[in-house]
Design a protein around this motif. Structure first.
Motif, PDB file in Angstrom:
ATOM      1  N   TYR A 251     -63.661  15.368  28.443  1.00 17.96           N
ATOM      2  CA  TYR A 251     -62.843  14.237  28.031  1.00 17.96           C
ATOM      3  C   TYR A 251     -63.719  13.304  27.205  1.00 17.96           C
ATOM      4  O   TYR A 251     -64.742  12.819  27.692  1.00 17.96           O
TER       5      TYR A 251
ATOM      6  N   GLU B 226     -64.114   9.870  25.154  1.00 20.01           N
ATOM      7  CA  GLU B 226     -63.520   8.531  25.077  1.00 20.01           C
ATOM      8  C   GLU B 226     -64.377   7.639  24.200  1.00 20.01           C
ATOM      9  O   GLU B 226     -65.572   7.462  24.451  1.00 20.01           O
ATOM     10  N   GLU B 227     -63.752   7.065  23.177  1.00 15.44           N
ATOM     11  CA  GLU B 227     -64.456   6.174  22.265  1.00 15.44           C
ATOM     12  C   GLU B 227     -64.633   4.802  22.913  1.00 15.44           C
ATOM     13  O   GLU B 227     -63.713   4.283  23.550  1.00 15.44           O
TER      14      GLU B 227
ATOM     15  N   PHE C 265     -69.276   7.153  21.977  1.00 17.25           N
ATOM     16  CA  PHE C 265     -68.340   7.897  22.804  1.00 17.25           C
ATOM     17  C   PHE C 265     -69.011   8.277  24.110  1.00 17.25           C
ATOM     18  O   PHE C 265     -70.213   8.552  24.138  1.00 17.25           O
TER      19      PHE C 265
ATOM     20  N   LYS D  37     -55.526  15.035  21.257  1.00 18.57           N
ATOM     21  CA  LYS D  37     -55.802  13.613  21.128  1.00 18.57           C
ATOM     22  C   LYS D  37     -54.749  12.854  21.911  1.00 18.57           C
ATOM     23  O   LYS D  37     -53.547  13.116  21.786  1.00 18.57           O
ATOM     24  N   GLU D  38     -55.200  11.936  22.747  1.00 17.12           N
ATOM     25  CA  GLU D  38     -54.280  11.152  23.581  1.00 17.12           C
ATOM     26  C   GLU D  38     -53.535  10.133  22.724  1.00 17.12           C
ATOM     27  O   GLU D  38     -54.056   9.609  21.751  1.00 17.12           O
TER      28      GLU D  38
ATOM     29  N   THR E 248     -53.910   4.825  23.311  1.00 19.14           N
ATOM     30  CA  THR E 248     -55.106   4.450  24.071  1.00 19.14           C
ATOM     31  C   THR E 248     -55.940   3.486  23.242  1.00 19.14           C
ATOM     32  O   THR E 248     -55.836   3.447  22.014  1.00 19.14           O
TER      33      THR E 248
ATOM     34  N   ASP F 189     -60.188   6.078  20.393  1.00 20.44           N
ATOM     35  CA  ASP F 189     -59.733   7.462  20.383  1.00 20.44           C
ATOM     36  C   ASP F 189     -60.163   8.164  21.657  1.00 20.44           C
ATOM     37  O   ASP F 189     -61.292   7.997  22.120  1.00 20.44           O
ATOM     38  N   SER F 190     -59.261   8.954  22.218  1.00 17.98           N
ATOM     39  CA  SER F 190     -59.540   9.727  23.431  1.00 17.98           C
ATOM     40  C   SER F 190     -59.042  11.149  23.215  1.00 17.98           C
ATOM     41  O   SER F 190     -57.925  11.355  22.736  1.00 17.98           O
ATOM     42  N   TYR F 191     -59.882  12.109  23.575  1.00 20.55           N
ATOM     43  CA  TYR F 191     -59.552  13.515  23.390  1.00 20.55           C
ATOM     44  C   TYR F 191     -59.774  14.283  24.687  1.00 20.55           C
ATOM     45  O   TYR F 191     -60.672  13.962  25.460  1.00 20.55           O
ATOM     46  N   GLU F 192     -58.950  15.322  24.868  1.00 14.14           N
ATOM     47  CA  GLU F 192     -59.185  16.287  25.937  1.00 14.14           C
ATOM     48  C   GLU F 192     -59.543  17.592  25.253  1.00 14.14           C
ATOM     49  O   GLU F 192     -58.811  18.083  24.389  1.00 14.14           O
TER      50      GLU F 192
END
Length: 158
Positions: A4, A6-7, A16, A119-120, A123, A126-129
């Motif tokens: 995960y 998260e910026e 991040f 990309k979520e 939020t 920027d947040s990615y899984e």
């Protein structure tokens, strides 16, 4: 394996945190400030640099170089396409194709899925899984996500 990304918001430069499925920080990404082009350093939990990502300047399409252990491990280039974002990863020979407004990306090699990026929505920062196949290179897959974020940010600023 899932990571995960998260910026951090309200910081100078790109920062991040990369968390594992248990919520533990396994990598930390820090961008250089006041440089020509993007330059990102990725550190492990022991604060050792595991990869360095650098944008190539003066190219028609965005291009980034990924260095591991002082040598170039991959080159990530955005490909020309009309409707979906596409990238090519030279080194491991991966193809990256974006879907649904650039919020989902699939990384493939010879028709087999290597990783999936999501990309979520809605939020802060920027947040990615990132879901990675067991035999895939997690560092290069992480570099692909960070490169996509850099390209999208750059295009949104223009």
């Amino acid at each position: 394996m899932k990571l995960y990304i998260e910026e951090h918001v309200f910081t100078w430069g790109d920062k991040f945190s990369v968390l594992n499925e248990q919520g533990e920080e396994v990598f930390f990404v820090e961008g250089e400030v006041f440089t020509w082009g993007k330059k990102l350093h990725v550190y492990n939990a022991a604060q050792q640099e595991v990869t360095y990502i650098e944008q190539e300047l003066f190219t028609f399409r965005p291009c980034y170089h990924v260095y591991i252990g002082g040598g170039e491990a991959a080159q990530i280039r955005q490909e020309f396409s009309f409707f979906t974002p596409r990238f090519r990863v030279y080194g491991p020979q991966w193809d990256v194709e974006g879907y649904f407004l650039g919020h989902e990306y699939e990384i493939n090699c010879d028709g087999r899925q290597i990783a999936f990026i999501e990309k979520e929505w809605m939020t802060w920062g920027d947040s990615y899984e990132l879901t990675i196949a067991p035999d895939a290179d997690e560092i290069v897959a992480l570099a692909v996500v960070l490169t996509i974020d850099c390209v999208v940010e750059s295009q949104n600023n223009n």
